[in-house]
Design a protein around this motif. Structure first.
Motif: not given
Length: 86
Positions: A17-19, A42-45, A48-51, A56-61
């Motif tokens: 699953k990706i965003l 993406d975070y370099k983890i 980690g989840s793609k997106g 996080q950015k769009l949720l805050k927006a």
């Protein structure tokens, strides 16, 4: 502009699953990385989840998270209407 987000499988029901983003209600869902104006790196983890960073950015927006089942209904209906119009 505020849109909708959803976690959808990239390759069928069993895919990772990706965003996905939907900028306006009548537009198809698109992978976050195809929406350059909204996506962030993406975070370099490892694993980690793609997106996740974009989410996080769009949720805050003020973007809205939509359940996968509801988004899949739209995807299926959109695909059916394209096939019927061919």
């Amino acid at each position: 502009m505020q849109g909708q987000m959803c976690w959808l499988s990239s390759l069928g029901a069993d895919g990772e699953k990706i965003l996905h983003l939907q900028v306006s209600p009548n537009q198809p869902w698109r992978p976050y990385n195809a929406c350059r104006e909204y996506a962030v790196p993406d975070y370099k983890i490892p694993g980690g989840s793609k997106g996740w960073a974009t989410y996080q950015k769009l949720l805050k927006a003020g973007w809205t998270l939509v359940p996968s089942a509801r988004a899949n209904e739209f995807v299926n209906n959109y695909s059916d209407s394209i096939i019927q119009n061919q």
